[in-house]
Design an enzyme around this catalytic site. Structure first.
Site, short mmCIF file in Angstrom:
data_model
loop_
_atom_site.label_atom_id
_atom_site.label_comp_id
_atom_site.label_asym_id
_atom_site.label_seq_id
_atom_site.Cartn_x
_atom_site.Cartn_y
_atom_site.Cartn_z
N ASP A 135 0.87 -1.22 -0.05
CA ASP A 135 -0.06 -0.06 -0.23
C ASP A 135 0.96 1.17 -0.15
OD1 ASP A 135 -2.33 1.62 0.29
OD2 ASP A 135 -2.04 1.74 2.63
N ASP B 24 0.15 5.32 1.07
CA ASP B 24 -0.02 5.98 2.08
C ASP B 24 -0.36 5.30 3.48
OD1 ASP B 24 -0.13 8.11 0.34
OD2 ASP B 24 -2.15 7.95 0.06
N TYR C 62 -5.27 13.08 2.45
CA TYR C 62 -5.00 12.95 1.04
C TYR C 62 -3.65 13.38 0.79
CZ TYR C 62 -9.60 11.45 -0.24
OH TYR C 62 -10.70 10.52 -0.35
N LYS D 141 -9.44 -0.89 -3.87
CA LYS D 141 -9.19 -1.86 -2.60
C LYS D 141 -10.65 -1.68 -1.55
CE LYS D 141 -5.52 -0.36 -1.89
NZ LYS D 141 -3.95 -0.05 -0.94
N ASP E 288 -1.74 -0.91 5.64
CA ASP E 288 -2.03 -0.55 6.91
C ASP E 288 -3.75 -0.53 7.31
OD1 ASP E 288 -2.62 1.53 5.47
OD2 ASP E 288 -2.11 3.17 6.82
MG LIG Z 1 -2.88 3.13 3.55
#
Ligand SMILES: [Mg+2]
Ligand SMILES: [Zn+2]
Length: 165
Positions: free
Chosen positions: A8, A10, A21, A104, A129
């Site tokens: 992933d 971020d 964001y 996702k 996460d």
């Molecule tokens: Mg993330």
């Protein structure tokens, strides 16, 4: 067949502290442990992929070119460290605007990579996460590793390389 590590973005690759964001280079801070971990994973023969939801595009908060600028920045940092990312897959959609097949927890991009790169799903992993990262991994038949946001991934990458996870 190839083995792969999916990540992933971020909260894993870069810090998402203080920002929901991230679409500006100045807000894009690579998390501790990423560079040495990805070097080690690369040396162990894993292909690297990033799979990220960027629903802010659908919401009109930022554009695809903002995302591409941030990704070019990331890739140039990683390439200097001899870390090659095969693909960064991003979903620009959001269900508040329109449904899609690639956001996702949909495993769309992971499944696509498995086919396009001849990846052995039984030897591949996704680090994320968010529960939806793990749902996507499992739906694609790879092992999901859930971390705390912005946690150092070194320990998990060591376990992957040693076959302990
Ligand atoms: Mg993330
Ligand atoms: Zn999508």
């Amino acid at each position: 067949m190839q083995k792969a590590l999916f990540l992933d973005r971020d909260g894993v690759i870069n810090s998402d502290e203080g920002h929901y964001y991230i679409y500006k280079i100045e807000d894009f801070k690579i998390n501790e442990g990423i560079i040495p971990s990805l070097k080690k994973i690369t040396e162990a023969g894993y292909l690297l992929f990033i799979v990220t939801n960027q629903g802010g595009i659908a919401k009109g908060i930022y554009s695809e070119s903002d995302v591409e600028m941030v990704h070019d920045h990331l890739l140039s940092i990683l390439e200097k460290e001899n870390i090659h990312i095969e693909q960064i897959y991003f979903c620009p959609h959001h269900e508040s605007v329109a449904a899609c097949d690639c956001r996702k927890p949909n495993p769309y991009f992971i499944k696509k990579a498995i086919i396009d790169y001849n990846i052995d799903s039984t030897k591949s992993y996704m680090i994320g996460d968010s529960p939806r990262d793990i749902q996507a991994a499992e739906a694609a038949g790879i092992k999901g590793i859930k971390i705390q946001s912005n946690e150092n991934i070194s320990v998990y990458c060591d376990q992957i390389v040693k076959g302990e996870i």
